[in-house]
Design an enzyme around this catalytic site. Structure first.
Site, PDB file in Angstrom:
ATOM      1  N   LYS A 169       0.882  -1.217  -0.036  1.00 59.58           N
ATOM      2  CA  LYS A 169      -0.013  -0.012  -0.133  1.00 59.58           C
ATOM      3  C   LYS A 169       1.092   1.299   0.156  1.00 59.58           C
ATOM      4  O   LYS A 169       1.325   1.858   1.026  1.00 59.58           O
ATOM      5  CB  LYS A 169      -0.819  -0.132   1.225  1.00 59.58           C
ATOM      6  N   SER A 482      -8.390  -0.111  -5.007  1.00 58.72           N
ATOM      7  CA  SER A 482      -8.748   0.161  -3.686  1.00 58.72           C
ATOM      8  C   SER A 482     -10.379   0.482  -3.596  1.00 58.72           C
ATOM      9  O   SER A 482     -10.881  -0.652  -3.832  1.00 58.72           O
ATOM     10  CB  SER A 482      -7.925   1.580  -3.099  1.00 58.72           C
TER      11      SER A 482
END
Length: 640
Positions: A169, A482
């Site tokens: 991430k 996401s």
């Protein structure tokens, strides 16, 4: 006075000739085509003259079926069009060429000295590539640069307190790192590698040369125009007027061939529809030399028409009463009086199962037990209307979700960026469920993510739409990562372009602490609070130990929920999803190979798959309706 009737007769003949004249379809790709639909009237008005991606794709689809359109000319420039959007245009050009049309690409330069890989990749989908003699072929490859601000923030006195799940991430790395972490470098390297594989393969196919030779030429770039011609990267050197002269000559030869093969058939395409859009654009190359005499269609000069104008004209023709009567007549006299009923369960079961890729088994068919389990127990709003499934009236609802995912209605305005607002998206799904003409929906997602709660609310409304008995297909645009992937999970099928950026199954959260910066500039704050965590998100102080624990709990909870929902939707184990998740971004091609998407393709493919899964005739062109269809008043008024 005698000249007036003669001139009037000449004008009538000229108009008649234009109605039946050949068309050269022009694509202006010197500006990045718009994606989505503006939500406010000012932006909508400003964007009215700008070509959208759907304008281009739909115009090419209509042109492939129109005998008057034999040549497409595209003016291409380096404007930063994303890879996935380029691939949608390439696919539409491929369909036009497969129908027998000729596509010509022209560029003043493919990046002046460099930066022309994207536009050149697009041009390779055409039959011919023209380049201005002074232009360059800036085929230099793909690259990605990432800024790291940690050093600058330290100097300013800004501390960043952020948590992430997990090592891939990497959106937060810009703020907290000074260089690539191993995981960040691995992910970015694979994105560039996968994208380069797609570009090299497309160029090799279009230019009919081995992939290794394409890679060698990339390493030699940028190349001057004459050198690019010598090595086979382009077909002709010429200026704009020469390009259109060549296009006009091709149209004349094509029209002459059609006339000799089928006399009297000229003008069968869009003839019979009178519209101001038939007027040619201001292009003297094509307008010069038009004959004032002769019968309509005989020797008429080609008419140059932009994609957006041609699409409007073609769609008006499709909706014309004459066309509808002709369609019904072709189906037989009973079509005027009989209305088809909804398909039986057996008919739905026999409908082609969309999805041929490695992930298609994960989606299943509409009536399998797992799909039923996905929607069992989902309450439907009383306003849901069952679809009538009359093929003559059935439509596929197209719902756009563009921009960052946020809670609420959003704040539309001429200077605001587009957002995927949860309330607006939910309202669109509810409107589609209330429309009895809607037999399926396509959710076009072009979002990098955003609010976890907002993403879950949109996913829930998509799930409730499916519970109404209608199939839902997600079409991913340039990016659906996401939260953009989260909102896609309720779909029967997920369709992505090979160059789409998706995945990023993970979460991050935190804050920036600017206390030292404020001290440097002499700004002080006083604070009064009651509650141990009342000032938890204050940028004036760092997290306490207890607040940091709360942040970690939140990150663990969101990540676990995200992974669980992906596992259920994609029919994977939690361990399998975790290996693909951890915040990692994938290209559409890699996501398809790993089972995160079902099909590789664009919006046109998604609409076709939704139409077929609704049990409607596979050979018919899907009719599309935007959802919702707000009035001007609804666009202007403030949200409730």
């Amino acid at each position: 006075m005698a000249a007036t009737p003669r001139k009037a007769l000449a004008d009538v003949r000229q108009i008649a000739a234009r109605r039946t004249a050949p068309i050269v379809l022009e694509l202006d790709l010197t500006v990045d085509p718009l994606e989505g639909v503006p939500s406010d009237p000012v932006t909508l008005a400003l964007a009215h003259r700008r070509t959208t991606l759907r304008d281009l794709v739909e115009a090419l689809r209509h042109a492939a079926e129109d005998p008057r359109v034999s040549v497409v000319v595209a003016h291409i420039a380096a404007v930063g069009t994303p890879l996935a959007r380029i691939q949608e245009i390439r696919a539409a050009i491929g369909l036009f060429r497969a129908a027998g049309g000729t596509a010509i690409a022209y560029a003043d330069t493919f990046g002046e000295f460099g930066g022309g890989t994207g536009p050149y990749y697009l041009a390779c989908a055409f039959d011919e590539i023209w380049l201005a003699p002074s232009g360059d072929c800036g085929l230099t490859g793909l690259g990605m640069e990432t800024p790291f601000l940690r050093g600058a923030l330290d100097r300013l006195g800004v501390a960043v307190e952020i948590g992430q799940r997990y090592e891939y991430k990497n959106a937060v790395n810009t703020l907290v790192e000074r260089d690539f972490t191993p995981a960040h470098l691995e992910a970015v390297s694979r994105i560039i590698e996968s994208s380069s594989e797609q570009v090299v393969a497309g160029i090799a196919e279009g230019r009919r040369m081995p992939a290794d030779r394409v890679r060698r030429l990339i390493d030699l770039g940028p190349l001057a125009g004459p050198v690019a011609l010598d090595v086979g990267l382009i077909d002709r050197l010429g200026y704009r007027d020469e390009v259109y002269a060549a296009a006009r000559e091709r149209v004349r030869r094509s029209a002459a061939g059609d006339a000799s093969a089928a006399p009297g058939a000229a003008g069968a395409g869009l003839a019979g529809v009178v519209d101001a859009d038939l007027a040619p654009t201001a292009d003297t190359d094509l307008a010069a030399g038009e004959s004032d005499g002769g019968s309509a269609g005989e020797g008429a000069e080609p008419v140059l028409m932009y994609a957006s104008a041609y699409r409007r004209l073609a769609e008006r023709r499709e909706k014309s009463p004459v066309r509808r009567v002709a369609t019904l007549t072709a189906r037989g006299p009973g079509a005027f009086f009989l209305r088809e009923t909804a398909p039986t369960p057996q008919r739905l079961a026999d409908a082609p199962a969309a999805g041929t890729g490695s992930g298609s088994d994960a989606a299943g068919s509409l009536d399998d037990s797992a799909a039923a389990g996905d929607t069992r127990g989902v309450p439907l709003a009383p306003s849901v209307t069952a679809p009538h499934r009359d093929p003559r009236r059935s439509v596929v609802a197209l719902i756009h979700g563009t921009g960052q995912v946020i809670l609420g209605q959003g704040s539309p305005g001429p200077f605001a960026s587009p957002v995927l607002a949860a309330e607006a998206a939910a309202a669109a799904f509810r409107a589609a469920a209330r429309d009895e003409d809607v037999v399926a929906a396509v959710f076009r997602v072009n979002s990098p993510g955003g609010s976890y709660v907002a993403s879950d609310l949109v996913r829930r409304e998509a799930e409730r739409f499916r519970a109404s008995g209608r199939p839902l297909v997600v079409s991913m645009g340039d990016v659906a990562a996401s939260g953009g992937y989260f909102v896609s999970l309720a779909a029967d099928l997920i369709v992505a372009n090979p160059g789409t950026l998706t995945g990023s199954i993970g979460v991050f959260a935190g804050k920036q602490v600017v206390r030292e910066l404020l001290d440097k500039v002499g700004v002080g704050f006083g604070a009064v609070a009651e509650g141990e965590h009342a000032l938890m998100m204050s940028p004036r102080r760092p997290f306490t130990v207890g607040e940091r624990e709360k942040l970690e709990e939140f990150l663990d909870r969101v990540y676990a929920d995200f992974v669980d929902k992906v596992a259920a939707a994609r029919r994977l184990t939690r361990e399998q999803v975790h290996e693909l998740a951890r915040g990692r971004v994938w290209t559409g091609a890699d996501a398809h190979a790993n089972g995160l998407v079902d099909e590789l393709g664009g919006l046109t493919d998604a609409l076709r798959l939704a139409w077929i899964r609704a049990g409607l005739p596979e050979g018919d062109t899907p009719r599309v309706r935007l959802a919702p269809r707000p009035s001007v008043l609804e666009r202007v008024r403030a949200p409730k």
